[in-house]
Motif scaffolding. Structure first.
Motif, mmCIF file in Angstrom:
data_model
loop_
_atom_site.group_PDB
_atom_site.id
_atom_site.type_symbol
_atom_site.label_atom_id
_atom_site.label_comp_id
_atom_site.label_asym_id
_atom_site.label_seq_id
_atom_site.Cartn_x
_atom_site.Cartn_y
_atom_site.Cartn_z
ATOM 1 N N VAL A 1 -6.275 8.697 19.225
ATOM 2 C CA VAL A 1 -5.884 7.935 20.397
ATOM 3 C C VAL A 1 -5.970 8.817 21.629
ATOM 4 O O VAL A 1 -5.518 9.951 21.626
ATOM 5 C CB VAL A 1 -4.453 7.399 20.229
ATOM 6 C CG1 VAL A 1 -3.988 6.741 21.513
ATOM 7 C CG2 VAL A 1 -4.396 6.426 19.063
ATOM 8 N N ALA B 1 -6.836 3.474 27.861
ATOM 9 C CA ALA B 1 -6.462 3.864 26.498
ATOM 10 C C ALA B 1 -7.630 3.589 25.565
ATOM 11 O O ALA B 1 -8.354 2.608 25.733
ATOM 12 C CB ALA B 1 -5.236 3.092 26.048
ATOM 13 N N TRP C 1 4.638 -3.917 28.563
ATOM 14 C CA TRP C 1 3.386 -4.270 27.883
ATOM 15 C C TRP C 1 2.775 -5.537 28.470
ATOM 16 O O TRP C 1 1.558 -5.668 28.558
ATOM 17 C CB TRP C 1 3.632 -4.448 26.386
ATOM 18 C CG TRP C 1 4.464 -5.651 26.049
ATOM 19 C CD1 TRP C 1 5.810 -5.710 25.922
ATOM 20 C CD2 TRP C 1 3.974 -6.968 25.793
ATOM 21 N NE1 TRP C 1 6.201 -6.985 25.628
ATOM 22 C CE2 TRP C 1 5.098 -7.774 25.530
ATOM 23 C CE3 TRP C 1 2.708 -7.543 25.755
ATOM 24 C CZ2 TRP C 1 4.984 -9.132 25.235
ATOM 25 C CZ3 TRP C 1 2.591 -8.893 25.459
ATOM 26 C CH2 TRP C 1 3.732 -9.667 25.211
ATOM 27 N N PHE D 1 -2.690 -0.154 22.515
ATOM 28 C CA PHE D 1 -1.857 0.209 23.649
ATOM 29 C C PHE D 1 -1.498 -0.983 24.516
ATOM 30 O O PHE D 1 -0.684 -0.871 25.411
ATOM 31 C CB PHE D 1 -2.536 1.291 24.488
ATOM 32 C CG PHE D 1 -2.319 2.665 23.953
ATOM 33 C CD1 PHE D 1 -3.227 3.247 23.098
ATOM 34 C CD2 PHE D 1 -1.176 3.367 24.278
ATOM 35 C CE1 PHE D 1 -3.015 4.507 22.590
ATOM 36 C CE2 PHE D 1 -0.946 4.631 23.773
ATOM 37 C CZ PHE D 1 -1.874 5.208 22.932
ATOM 38 N N TYR E 1 2.450 9.655 24.034
ATOM 39 C CA TYR E 1 1.023 9.807 24.313
ATOM 40 C C TYR E 1 0.800 10.137 25.784
ATOM 41 O O TYR E 1 1.410 9.516 26.664
ATOM 42 C CB TYR E 1 0.266 8.533 23.932
ATOM 43 C CG TYR E 1 0.372 8.186 22.481
ATOM 44 C CD1 TYR E 1 1.304 7.253 22.033
ATOM 45 C CD2 TYR E 1 -0.437 8.818 21.539
ATOM 46 C CE1 TYR E 1 1.418 6.948 20.689
ATOM 47 C CE2 TYR E 1 -0.331 8.513 20.195
ATOM 48 C CZ TYR E 1 0.602 7.586 19.784
ATOM 49 O OH TYR E 1 0.714 7.293 18.450
ATOM 50 N N MET F 1 3.546 1.611 29.559
ATOM 51 C CA MET F 1 2.698 2.673 30.102
ATOM 52 C C MET F 1 3.285 3.146 31.427
ATOM 53 O O MET F 1 3.819 2.352 32.193
ATOM 54 C CB MET F 1 1.262 2.182 30.271
ATOM 55 C CG MET F 1 0.615 1.810 28.947
ATOM 56 S SD MET F 1 -1.129 1.382 29.057
ATOM 57 C CE MET F 1 -1.865 3.014 29.246
ATOM 58 N N LEU G 1 -5.756 8.843 26.120
ATOM 59 C CA LEU G 1 -5.540 8.235 27.428
ATOM 60 C C LEU G 1 -6.363 9.049 28.423
ATOM 61 O O LEU G 1 -6.261 10.270 28.457
ATOM 62 C CB LEU G 1 -4.064 8.286 27.825
ATOM 63 C CG LEU G 1 -3.079 7.536 26.927
ATOM 64 C CD1 LEU G 1 -1.647 7.782 27.384
ATOM 65 C CD2 LEU G 1 -3.384 6.051 26.916
ATOM 66 N N TYR H 1 2.168 -1.341 24.424
ATOM 67 C CA TYR H 1 2.968 -0.183 24.805
ATOM 68 C C TYR H 1 3.440 -0.273 26.258
ATOM 69 O O TYR H 1 2.735 -0.823 27.116
ATOM 70 C CB TYR H 1 2.138 1.090 24.664
ATOM 71 C CG TYR H 1 1.967 1.577 23.246
ATOM 72 C CD1 TYR H 1 1.496 0.745 22.245
ATOM 73 C CD2 TYR H 1 2.252 2.899 22.924
ATOM 74 C CE1 TYR H 1 1.338 1.198 20.954
ATOM 75 C CE2 TYR H 1 2.082 3.376 21.633
ATOM 76 C CZ TYR H 1 1.625 2.515 20.649
ATOM 77 O OH TYR H 1 1.466 2.982 19.384
ATOM 78 N N ASN I 1 -4.857 -2.621 28.042
ATOM 79 C CA ASN I 1 -4.881 -1.225 27.631
ATOM 80 C C ASN I 1 -5.373 -0.321 28.757
ATOM 81 O O ASN I 1 -5.761 0.825 28.535
ATOM 82 C CB ASN I 1 -5.745 -1.037 26.376
ATOM 83 C CG ASN I 1 -7.184 -1.423 26.600
ATOM 84 O OD1 ASN I 1 -7.482 -2.276 27.416
ATOM 85 N ND2 ASN I 1 -8.088 -0.811 25.867
ATOM 86 N N ALA J 1 2.105 6.799 27.527
ATOM 87 C CA ALA J 1 2.325 5.538 26.833
ATOM 88 C C ALA J 1 3.264 5.747 25.664
ATOM 89 O O ALA J 1 3.282 6.811 25.041
ATOM 90 C CB ALA J 1 0.997 4.959 26.336
ATOM 91 N N ASP J 2 4.047 4.739 25.390
ATOM 92 C CA ASP J 2 4.948 4.794 24.245
ATOM 93 C C ASP J 2 5.353 3.384 23.858
ATOM 94 O O ASP J 2 5.511 2.517 24.715
ATOM 95 C CB ASP J 2 6.190 5.629 24.570
ATOM 96 C CG ASP J 2 6.937 6.038 23.321
ATOM 97 O OD1 ASP J 2 6.616 7.114 22.777
ATOM 98 O OD2 ASP J 2 7.813 5.281 22.884
#
Length: 125
Positions: free
Chosen positions: A2, A24, A53, A29, A114, A34, A4, A32, A77, A98-99
């Motif tokens: 993965v 991403a 998201w 993603f 990320y 961001m 970014l 996620y 994404n 991102a998470d």
């Protein structure tokens, strides 16, 4: 793996604008939160903005509120950071993050799993 990938940084005069992009590598993603963080030389990484998201919720640091706008692309994404009325104190390396589990209001960089490689933004006075 993965990834970014940020783009759009550069040199701009005070009062100018820049638009940062973060793409991403996986469509997962799209689910996620961001965010954007920045780090100036000799300083800790600081929160700038985050988006849910769905794109329906956003959160900003007080220092950029009213000047910066975070948004997501249609594919969800990709995330953008439109920066207007830039100031010399905005100079920093800007990072996309991102998470899956953080909240939009999470400002702790350690909570994000990320990260992108960063893009330099320099604002001259």
């Amino acid at each position: 793996q993965v990834r970014l990938v940020e783009s759009g940084g550069g040199l701009v005069q005070a009062g100018g604008s820049l638009r940062l992009s973060c793409a991403a590598s996986e469509r997962t993603f799209s689910n996620y939160v961001m965010g954007w963080f920045r780090q100036a030389p000799g300083k800790e990484r600081e929160f700038v903005a985050a988006i849910s998201w769905s794109g329906g919720s956003t959160y900003y640091a007080d220092s950029v509120k009213g000047r910066f706008t975070i948004s997501r692309g249609n594919a969800k994404n990709t995330v953008y950071l439109q920066m207007n009325s830039l100031k010399p104190e905005d100079t920093a390396v800007y990072y996309c993050a991102a998470d899956l589990l953080v909240l939009v209001t999470t400002t702790n960089a350690a909570a994000y799993d990320y990260w992108g490689q960063g893009t330099q933004v320099t604002v001259s006075s």
